[in-house]
Scaffold this motif. Structure first.
Motif, PDB file in Angstrom:
ATOM      1  N   ASP A  11     -31.745  22.416 -32.721  1.00  0.00           N
ATOM      2  CA  ASP A  11     -30.353  22.448 -32.710  1.00  0.00           C
ATOM      3  C   ASP A  11     -29.985  23.033 -31.308  1.00  0.00           C
ATOM      4  OD1 ASP A  11     -29.759  21.401 -35.046  1.00  0.00           O
ATOM      5  OD2 ASP A  11     -30.208  23.385 -35.911  1.00  0.00           O
ATOM      6  N   ILE A  12     -29.314  22.104 -30.414  1.00  0.00           N
ATOM      7  CA  ILE A  12     -29.071  22.493 -28.937  1.00  0.00           C
ATOM      8  C   ILE A  12     -28.086  23.429 -28.902  1.00  0.00           C
ATOM      9  CG2 ILE A  12     -28.904  21.719 -26.671  1.00  0.00           C
ATOM     10  CD1 ILE A  12     -30.354  19.132 -27.590  1.00  0.00           C
ATOM     11  N   PRO A  13     -28.243  24.732 -28.190  1.00  0.00           N
ATOM     12  CA  PRO A  13     -27.052  25.653 -28.062  1.00  0.00           C
ATOM     13  C   PRO A  13     -26.327  25.366 -26.679  1.00  0.00           C
ATOM     14  CG  PRO A  13     -29.184  26.707 -27.291  1.00  0.00           C
ATOM     15  CD  PRO A  13     -29.508  25.146 -27.921  1.00  0.00           C
ATOM     16  N   SER A  14     -25.114  26.358 -26.477  1.00  0.00           N
ATOM     17  CA  SER A  14     -24.500  26.179 -25.268  1.00  0.00           C
ATOM     18  C   SER A  14     -24.635  27.349 -24.566  1.00  0.00           C
ATOM     19  CB  SER A  14     -23.108  25.515 -25.571  1.00  0.00           C
ATOM     20  OG  SER A  14     -22.614  26.542 -26.655  1.00  0.00           O
ATOM     21  N   THR A  15     -25.129  28.519 -25.180  1.00  0.00           N
ATOM     22  CA  THR A  15     -24.948  29.780 -24.341  1.00  0.00           C
ATOM     23  C   THR A  15     -26.443  30.449 -24.336  1.00  0.00           C
ATOM     24  OG1 THR A  15     -24.356  31.013 -26.380  1.00  0.00           O
ATOM     25  CG2 THR A  15     -22.820  30.099 -25.064  1.00  0.00           C
ATOM     26  N   GLY A  16     -26.791  31.417 -23.834  1.00  0.00           N
ATOM     27  CA  GLY A  16     -27.900  32.169 -23.676  1.00  0.00           C
ATOM     28  C   GLY A  16     -28.643  32.054 -22.426  1.00  0.00           C
ATOM     29  N   ARG A  17     -29.725  32.821 -22.085  1.00  0.00           N
ATOM     30  CA  ARG A  17     -30.406  32.431 -20.933  1.00  0.00           C
ATOM     31  C   ARG A  17     -31.249  31.395 -20.925  1.00  0.00           C
ATOM     32  NH1 ARG A  17     -33.249  38.073 -18.870  1.00  0.00           N
ATOM     33  NH2 ARG A  17     -31.413  39.170 -18.076  1.00  0.00           N
ATOM     34  N   GLY A  18     -32.198  31.293 -21.878  1.00  0.00           N
ATOM     35  CA  GLY A  18     -33.003  30.245 -22.220  1.00  0.00           C
ATOM     36  C   GLY A  18     -34.149  30.027 -21.472  1.00  0.00           C
ATOM     37  N   THR A  28     -35.234  25.870 -29.171  1.00  0.00           N
ATOM     38  CA  THR A  28     -33.646  25.907 -29.221  1.00  0.00           C
ATOM     39  C   THR A  28     -33.003  26.515 -28.390  1.00  0.00           C
ATOM     40  OG1 THR A  28     -33.588  27.826 -30.556  1.00  0.00           O
ATOM     41  CG2 THR A  28     -33.873  25.771 -31.859  1.00  0.00           C
ATOM     42  N   GLY A  29     -33.683  26.948 -27.242  1.00  0.00           N
ATOM     43  CA  GLY A  29     -32.887  27.894 -26.241  1.00  0.00           C
ATOM     44  C   GLY A  29     -32.101  26.699 -25.007  1.00  0.00           C
ATOM     45  N   ASN A  30     -31.487  27.282 -24.330  1.00  0.00           N
ATOM     46  CA  ASN A  30     -31.165  26.570 -23.071  1.00  0.00           C
ATOM     47  C   ASN A  30     -32.341  26.000 -22.153  1.00  0.00           C
ATOM     48  OD1 ASN A  30     -28.225  26.208 -23.375  1.00  0.00           O
ATOM     49  ND2 ASN A  30     -27.819  28.219 -22.904  1.00  0.00           N
ATOM     50  N   ILE A  31     -32.039  25.123 -21.373  1.00  0.00           N
ATOM     51  CA  ILE A  31     -32.866  24.560 -20.519  1.00  0.00           C
ATOM     52  C   ILE A  31     -32.265  24.132 -19.078  1.00  0.00           C
ATOM     53  CG2 ILE A  31     -34.749  22.792 -19.698  1.00  0.00           C
ATOM     54  CD1 ILE A  31     -35.142  22.152 -22.810  1.00  0.00           C
ATOM     55  N   THR A  32     -32.636  24.990 -18.043  1.00  0.00           N
ATOM     56  CA  THR A  32     -32.010  24.524 -17.058  1.00  0.00           C
ATOM     57  C   THR A  32     -32.969  24.077 -15.777  1.00  0.00           C
ATOM     58  OG1 THR A  32     -30.334  26.328 -17.171  1.00  0.00           O
ATOM     59  CG2 THR A  32     -30.520  25.688 -14.870  1.00  0.00           C
ATOM     60  N   VAL A  33     -32.751  23.172 -15.211  1.00  0.00           N
ATOM     61  CA  VAL A  33     -33.780  22.719 -14.196  1.00  0.00           C
ATOM     62  C   VAL A  33     -33.016  22.776 -12.710  1.00  0.00           C
ATOM     63  CG1 VAL A  33     -34.761  20.591 -13.184  1.00  0.00           C
ATOM     64  CG2 VAL A  33     -34.715  20.917 -15.681  1.00  0.00           C
TER      65      VAL A  33
END
Length: 543
Positions: free
Chosen positions: A124-131, A154-159
């Protein structure tokens, strides 16, 4: 969806450990796999480049390996086991009744045009948090993203990527000189954002990392991104020889889309091309431009034959013969002294000086290896190896760091059998690193145990698998000069790598034999042992 349940063959036509491609509803095809008393059914084609999986390799532990490039799928679920598969294949229900094998499938899913299925996203993909933050935008990053979501992260992923596009099929750059990234993207930026919940930051440069506060610093401190977990996947930076003229405008290295554009524009009819370096990237470029009616193509190498350090003298000699038949001129066992600038335009190269002689050039491609793109890490408290690589453990976690992983060209990782650390610049290694680390971060620790596989277009398709560095003997079957052979690379009496041309699926089979610890000894190979005759699929092979 219109499901149909139809008989596709007799059970007696399918022996234990066998695969069989069958027709489904007149047009489509299904691949049957018999493992003991169980019959499984999947799509019939690899999702990478469409190879028929029936010509690949089946193993008793439920893997089917593509005959071309080492992509691997689970025969029970259709899930990806190994890169470079960009998507899973369909899995269909089977049952046996009255001696017949019945398959239940949607006929549209049995067509080659729809061989891939959407990955099963368990998170379940979230919209907040460090991740999670991934530094780098190559193939390893793509496989990491999809593996993370497939395994329930389930954490955020930033590229954070220097590139201005989503991850591309980078091998096609040197093999085909494609210049439009949209024709090479495995997933669009929109797909990665919407379907995988990924924040993509293109055209940014990471300048440092503060591991104590878990921050990635961008563009010299203008901005920072915090993380819980970090993956370093920066890839490599092409080297330039420290010689006069190396930085002239028409002296190119080769790594990304912009490099492909420059070489494509320069390699026009009547032009003179000089290539410095005689290994895979440069020789693929030679193949890609050989039909363009250039005035000349000259290749400069330090060894006696091209590819010699990896493939050995005999294979190198055979491939050299092929390239010479295409008009390529070699200057081997030679040293480049300098690159000469034009008198009328000092910014442009007009020749390359080799052993006192000048080879005329309208453009030069310098293919002399890459260095890990880790320069910014030295000031961030990371311990780097002599070549700039990063040492990791079997889970690809950076030694001496917590919550930091490294994959692909930058990672020194331990070999599964010897424990010896190596850094391997293979496309498939990066992809499989990404898949393994994704699973680990998602909570299912996955030590990296894959056997490296790569391929190269050299008149025919060259396949290679294994850990051939430091081999002490080569057993050669066939004739490399005729572009049809199998080469076994031996170290200490054991076969550690295999290369082939026009002998599929020998290399795919070899990769599985190496994985399973079942590769025949060098003496057995010399005595005529055929890898394709070794049973690794039937119930008897498990005994």
């Amino acid at each position: 969806m219109s499901m149909k349940n139809i008989p596709v063959c007799s059970l007696s036509d399918l022996r234990d450990g066998q695969m069989k491609e069958v027709i489904f509803e007149g047009e489509g095809k299904v691949l049957l796999h018999r493992l003991g008393d169980n019959v499984h059914a999947t799509s019939a084609f690899c999702t990478h480049y469409g190879a028929p999986l029936a010509k690949g390799v089946l193993t008793a532990d439920g893997r089917v390996v593509c005959p071309w490039h080492g992509a691997c799928f689970n025969v029970c679920t259709g899930d990806i086991e190994d890169a470079p598969a960009p998507a899973a294949i369909h899995s269909f229900k089977t049952r046996v009744k009255d001696g017949k094998v019945f398959v239940t499938a949607d006929p549209s899913q049995t067509l080659k045009s729809s061989m891939a299925r959407t990955p099963t996203i368990l998170a379940d993909i979230p919209s907040t948090g460090r991740g999670l933050v991934i530094v780098g935008g190559g193939g390893g990053t793509l496989h990491a993203i999809e593996s993370l979501r497939e395994h329930g992260y389930t954490g955020n992923i930033t590229v954070l990527s220097k590139e201005t596009h989503a991850p591309i099929d980078r091998p096609k750059l040197s093999k085909a000189l494609i210049t439009d990234p949209s024709k090479l993207e495995w997933r669009t930026a929109a797909d990665l954002k919407i379907k995988c919940g990924t924040t993509l930051r293109f055209g940014v440069t990471v300048t440092s990392i503060d591991t104590s506060s878990k921050q990635v610093v961008i563009d010299g401190g203008k901005e920072s991104v915090t993380y819980d977990k970090l993956i370093l996947a920066m890839g490599g930076t092409p080297r330039r020889l420290p010689i006069d003229g190396a930085d002239l405008e028409n002296v190119y290295t080769f790594r990304g889309i912009e490099d492909s554009k420059k070489v494509d524009a320069a390699a026009q009819e009547g032009k003179r091309m000089v290539v410095i370096g005689s290994s895979f990237i440069t020789m693929e470029l030679v193949v890609a431009v050989a039909k363009r009616k250039l005035a000349s193509i000259d290749v400069i190498g330090t060894k006696e034959f091209p590819f010699e350090p990896v493939l050995g003298k005999e294979v190198g000699k055979g491939l050299k013969k092929y390239h010479e038949s295409q008009g390529v001129k070699f200057h081997m066992q030679s040293k480049v002294e300098k690159i000469v600038a034009s008198e009328s335009d000092p910014s442009k190269a007009t020749g390359v000086v080799v052993d006192g002689q000048t080879i005329p050039a309208d453009f030069v491609v310098m293919g002399v290896g890459v260095v890990p793109a880790t320069g910014f890490l030295g000031q961030s408290g990371f311990q780097l190896e002599k070549d700039g690589g990063i040492k990791v453990d079997e889970y690809l976690q950076v030694m001496g760091q917590t919550d930091v992983y490294a994959i692909g060209d930058v990672a020194w990782y331990p070999h599964q059998r010897t424990g010896e650390s190596r850094r391997i610049e293979h496309w498939n290694v990066a992809g499989n690193h990404g898949r393994a680390v994704g699973k680990t971060i998602a909570g299912q620790p996955q030590p990296f145990v894959k056997v490296p596989i790569f391929w190269s277009a050299q008149g025919q398709q060259l396949r290679y698998c294994g850990f051939g560095a430091g081999y002490d003997d080569v057993i050669l079957n066939g004739d490399p000069g005729e572009m049809k052979f199998i080469a076994y690379y031996v170290k200490g009496g054991q076969v550690v790598a295999v290369a082939s041309m026009q002998n599929d699926p020998v290399v795919s089979k070899a990769s599985e034999l190496l994985r399973l610890g079942l590769m025949p000894s060098a003496d057995e190979v010399r005595a005529g042992k055929n890898l394709l005759d070794i049973d690794i699929a039937s119930s008897a092979s498990r005994a």
